[in-house]
Design an enzyme around this catalytic site. Structure first.
Site, PDB file in Angstrom:
ATOM      1  N   HIS A 195      29.000  79.074-110.352  1.00 16.03           N
ATOM      2  CA  HIS A 195      30.294  78.925-109.689  1.00 16.03           C
ATOM      3  C   HIS A 195      31.408  78.847-110.746  1.00 16.03           C
ATOM      4  O   HIS A 195      31.162  78.485-111.901  1.00 16.03           O
ATOM      5  CB  HIS A 195      30.261  77.643-108.837  1.00 16.03           C
ATOM      6  N   VAL A 197      33.615  76.823-111.706  1.00 14.71           N
ATOM      7  CA  VAL A 197      33.841  75.654-112.573  1.00 14.71           C
ATOM      8  C   VAL A 197      32.630  75.307-113.435  1.00 14.71           C
ATOM      9  O   VAL A 197      32.697  74.379-114.239  1.00 14.71           O
ATOM     10  CB  VAL A 197      34.239  74.382-111.779  1.00 14.71           C
ATOM     11  N   LYS A 198      31.545  76.033-113.308  1.00 18.45           N
ATOM     12  CA  LYS A 198      30.350  75.677-114.070  1.00 18.45           C
ATOM     13  C   LYS A 198      30.426  76.259-115.495  1.00 18.45           C
ATOM     14  O   LYS A 198      31.270  77.102-115.787  1.00 18.45           O
ATOM     15  CB  LYS A 198      29.094  76.147-113.328  1.00 18.45           C
ATOM     16  N   ASN A 199      29.508  75.806-116.351  1.00 17.45           N
ATOM     17  CA  ASN A 199      29.548  76.189-117.778  1.00 17.45           C
ATOM     18  C   ASN A 199      29.552  77.702-117.984  1.00 17.45           C
ATOM     19  O   ASN A 199      30.252  78.215-118.852  1.00 17.45           O
ATOM     20  CB  ASN A 199      28.313  75.652-118.509  1.00 17.45           C
TER      21      ASN A 199
END
Ligand SMILES: *Cc1c(COP(=O)(O)O)cnc(C)c1O
Length: 401
Positions: A195, A197-199
């Site tokens: 997603h 906002v993930k790393n």
């Protein structure tokens, strides 16, 4: 003053070129890029196989469905997570059972899991909160000790396990490491999120990694995931496109959870620089926060250092010692007025109306509430300049005075 966002996506020109190349290629949905991304994820995690999907939510749900979990079953999970982890359990018709987290850590308490295990328990979904792998050894020890209670349903893949299977919600922990083993090959099945906002991001997307089960090769499991992710259709779109190969059958009523090649191209491009640039960039920010806040009695730094586990610096959850919700909320508002975006991870799932209406209560999860009420997550992303990290620190310290 220039605003400091919480977690903007880290997109470089090479990412944009990779996506544009797919758009120009004439093949934009699931195809060669997705297959390549699956191979690279499996290699990176040391897992036998990976399957790319439209989200981690889709991945978690398919793990449960592939195991044949449904009405009458219970799945144990943590209240300290995003609602996705528990929602998928409800979607299958099974009952989420919440085991509290350990005191002063964010990870599921294996003793609470031991108390929650019943003859109806068909899976446990722990969460590697913030990118810090949870204590899998004690979780496996508990489930092994309770294996007499494990009642696999006949005719399902549950029978391939001797104890209750563990599906890791590793939405935060791509690139983390547990006693020398990459997340992705620690639990029975591991679910990653890509997603925004993930790393590592594909805008929306996810993957599941797994190995072979007794008498059930990983390749066969992969095929199951593929069937379920594309309406149970026995050929994917690319195979159908081969000359004269139009005919297909729908072998079961599946879902529509496949990843597109546009997403996979972005993921591949990000993965190329993940170890060399993205992770070190995040580490730099988290280490600056650690240096600034360790020894400051007014806060508690994240419990993400220690032997045997490597954090992938996904979140920096700082706790305001002794603060209650209203003071924490006031600090978030004050920081926002100075252009600094903070966040809270997480509102315990059982506090949400959807769960309260179903009879769940925070009273059963006191440790989750203790962590939640004074938690703030600080901005972390590879492109966050050192001076901006220092501005986050000094603004917060001023508010704590
Ligand atoms: C983001 C997240 C998910 C869901 O990931 P999606 O790819 O958006 O479905 C699940 N669990 C946790 C802990 C998350 O933070």
């Amino acid at each position: 003053m220039k605003p400091i966002p919480f977690s903007p996506p880290d997109i470089i020109p090479a990412d944009i070129d990779a996506v544009a190349d797919v758009l120009r290629s004439g093949w934009i949905t699931t195809g060669p890029k997705t297959k390549e991304f699956e191979r690279d994820i499996a290699v990176y995690c040391g897992a036998e196989r990976a399957v790319c999907l439209s989200s981690a939510t889709a991945g978690l749900e398919l793990c449960l469905r592939i195991l044949g979990i449904g009405p009458g079953d219970e799945v144990i999970t943590t209240p300290y997570t995003y609602a996705a982890t528990a929602n998928v359990i409800l979607h299958t018709g099974a009952k989420p059972v919440f085991a509290d987290i350990r005191r002063d850590t964010f990870e599921i308490d294996s003793d609470a899991v031991a108390r929650a295990v019943s003859k109806r328990t068909k899976a446990v979904i722990p969460v590697d909160f913030g990118g810090w792998p949870c204590d899998y050894d004690s979780l496996f020890a508990v489930l092994n000790a309770k294996k007499r209670l494990y009642r696999p349903r006949r005719g399902t893949l549950q029978t391939r396990f001797e104890r209750c299977p563990v599906i890791a919600d590793a939405a935060h922990s791509f690139g983390s490491n547990y006693h020398g083993i990459m997340t992705g090959s620690v639990a029975d099945m591991t679910v990653f999120s890509f997603h925004a906002v993930k790393n590592l991001t594909t805008a929306e997307g996810g993957a599941v990694t797994f190995g072979s089960l007794p008498d059930f090769p990983a390749e066969k499991l992969y095929h199951r995931f593929q069937l379920l992710s594309l309406h149970g259709q026995n050929k994917d779109a690319l195979e159908k496109m081969q000359k004269g190969s139009w005919k297909y059958s729908v072998d079961l009523p599946g879902y529509k959870y496949n990843m597109t090649d546009m997403q996979a191209a972005l993921g591949l491009s990000q993965l190329k620089r993940y170890e060399k640039e993205i992770l070190p960039g995040r580490e730099r920010v988290c280490s600056a926060y650690d240096a600034a806040f360790s020894g400051d009695e007014r806060v508690i730094i994240p419990p993400f250092r220690g032997p045997g586990r490597k954090w992938c610096w996904h979140l920096y959850p700082l706790r305001l010692r002794g603060a209650e919700e209203d003071e924490r909320d006031r600090i978030i508002t004050e920081m926002a007025s100075q252009g600094i975006s903070l966040n809270v991870h997480f509102i315990p799932v059982v506090l949400h109306p959807a769960y309260r209406e179903r009879g769940y209560s925070i009273r059963t999860c006191p440790n989750a509430y203790t962590m939640y009420r004074n938690e703030i997550s600080l901005p972390v992303y590879p492109g966050l300049p050192g001076e901006d990290a220092q501005r986050v620190v000094s603004s917060l310290k001023r508010l704590l005075d």
